[in-house]
Design a protein around this motif. Sequence first.
Motif, PDB file in Angstrom:
ATOM      1  N   THR A  28       0.812  -1.224   0.000  1.00 47.28           N
ATOM      2  CA  THR A  28       0.000   0.000   0.000  1.00 47.28           C
ATOM      3  C   THR A  28       0.841   1.268   0.000  1.00 47.28           C
ATOM      4  N   SER A  29       2.141   1.142   0.118  1.00 47.09           N
ATOM      5  CA  SER A  29       2.984   2.325   0.242  1.00 47.09           C
ATOM      6  C   SER A  29       3.041   3.153  -1.035  1.00 47.09           C
ATOM      7  N   ASN A  30       2.712   2.534  -2.162  1.00 49.81           N
ATOM      8  CA  ASN A  30       2.815   3.243  -3.429  1.00 49.81           C
ATOM      9  C   ASN A  30       1.466   3.628  -4.024  1.00 49.81           C
ATOM     10  N   ILE A  31       0.418   3.609  -3.197  1.00 48.72           N
ATOM     11  CA  ILE A  31      -0.902   3.982  -3.719  1.00 48.72           C
ATOM     12  C   ILE A  31      -0.872   5.442  -4.154  1.00 48.72           C
ATOM     13  N   VAL A  32      -1.242   5.677  -5.396  1.00 52.91           N
ATOM     14  CA  VAL A  32      -1.346   7.039  -5.931  1.00 52.91           C
ATOM     15  C   VAL A  32      -2.800   7.500  -5.914  1.00 52.91           C
ATOM     16  N   ALA A  33      -3.689   6.607  -6.264  1.00 56.76           N
ATOM     17  CA  ALA A  33      -5.108   6.932  -6.309  1.00 56.76           C
ATOM     18  C   ALA A  33      -5.908   5.655  -6.141  1.00 56.76           C
ATOM     19  N   MET A  34      -7.146   5.819  -5.731  1.00 54.42           N
ATOM     20  CA  MET A  34      -8.074   4.695  -5.681  1.00 54.42           C
ATOM     21  C   MET A  34      -9.369   5.133  -6.334  1.00 54.42           C
ATOM     22  N   SER A  35      -9.999   4.193  -6.992  1.00 55.75           N
ATOM     23  CA  SER A  35     -11.188   4.507  -7.765  1.00 55.75           C
ATOM     24  C   SER A  35     -12.304   3.527  -7.440  1.00 55.75           C
ATOM     25  N   TRP A  36     -13.498   3.950  -7.774  1.00 52.84           N
ATOM     26  CA  TRP A  36     -14.640   3.053  -7.826  1.00 52.84           C
ATOM     27  C   TRP A  36     -15.104   2.980  -9.274  1.00 52.84           C
ATOM     28  N   ILE A  51     -10.128   9.157  -6.289  1.00 51.00           N
ATOM     29  CA  ILE A  51      -9.568  10.042  -5.280  1.00 51.00           C
ATOM     30  C   ILE A  51      -8.056   9.868  -5.259  1.00 51.00           C
ATOM     31  N   TYR A  52      -7.356  10.970  -5.257  1.00 52.53           N
ATOM     32  CA  TYR A  52      -5.903  10.944  -5.214  1.00 52.53           C
ATOM     33  C   TYR A  52      -5.466  10.849  -3.757  1.00 52.53           C
ATOM     34  N   TRP A  53      -4.618   9.884  -3.503  1.00 50.50           N
ATOM     35  CA  TRP A  53      -4.366   9.453  -2.140  1.00 50.50           C
ATOM     36  C   TRP A  53      -3.757  10.529  -1.264  1.00 50.50           C
ATOM     37  N   GLN A  54      -2.795  11.263  -1.752  1.00 49.21           N
ATOM     38  CA  GLN A  54      -2.118  12.245  -0.919  1.00 49.21           C
ATOM     39  C   GLN A  54      -2.937  13.524  -0.747  1.00 49.21           C
ATOM     40  N   THR A  55      -3.552  13.994  -1.811  1.00 51.61           N
ATOM     41  CA  THR A  55      -4.249  15.283  -1.760  1.00 51.61           C
ATOM     42  C   THR A  55      -5.712  15.153  -1.368  1.00 51.61           C
ATOM     43  N   GLY A  56      -6.307  14.007  -1.611  1.00 52.02           N
ATOM     44  CA  GLY A  56      -7.739  13.857  -1.364  1.00 52.02           C
ATOM     45  C   GLY A  56      -8.607  14.463  -2.454  1.00 52.02           C
ATOM     46  N   ILE A  57      -7.993  14.953  -3.509  1.00 51.50           N
ATOM     47  CA  ILE A  57      -8.772  15.518  -4.617  1.00 51.50           C
ATOM     48  C   ILE A  57      -9.542  14.392  -5.306  1.00 51.50           C
ATOM     49  N   ALA A  58     -10.810  14.662  -5.587  1.00 47.60           N
ATOM     50  CA  ALA A  58     -11.685  13.648  -6.164  1.00 47.60           C
ATOM     51  C   ALA A  58     -12.362  14.177  -7.414  1.00 47.60           C
ATOM     52  N   THR A  59     -12.631  13.270  -8.338  1.00 49.32           N
ATOM     53  CA  THR A  59     -13.417  13.607  -9.520  1.00 49.32           C
ATOM     54  C   THR A  59     -14.462  12.521  -9.722  1.00 49.32           C
TER      55      THR A  59
END
Length: 112
Positions: A28-36, A51-59
Motif C-alpha cells: 500500500t505504500s505506493n498507492i497514488v489513487a483509488m477509484s470506484w 480520489i488521489y491518495w495524498q491530496t484527497g482531490i476527487a473527480t
Amino acid sequence: QVQLVESGGGLVRSGESMRLSCEASGDTSNIVAMSWFRQLPGKERRSIAIIYWQTGIATYLDSVKGRFTISRDKTKNTVYLQMNDLNQQDTGVYFCFSGGVYGQGIQVTVSS
C-alpha cells in the motif's frame, strides 16, 4: 501489488443511501489513487469516482456527481463511496480499483 476487498453492498430502495468500503492490503505504500468502477447490467465497467491518495482531490462521472462522494482514510488504507439518492439505474456491480488491480466486486441493487 495491492489486494482490495470491498464491503457494504446489498439491496436498498430508491431514494435511500448506501456506503461502500474498500480496504487495501499488501503493497500500500505506493498507492497514488483509488477509484470506484461500476458495471451496470449489459454494460462495460466504467470509472465513476477517483480520489488521489495524498491530496484527497476527487473527480466524478457526471451521472453520479452530487449524489456520490468518495473519501479515504489513509490510516486504514480504506476508500469509501457514499451513495445518496440511489435509483434503479445505479443497480450493478461496484468494483474498487488501484494500481492495476480490481477488487472482487460487490452487488448493489436498488429497488423501486
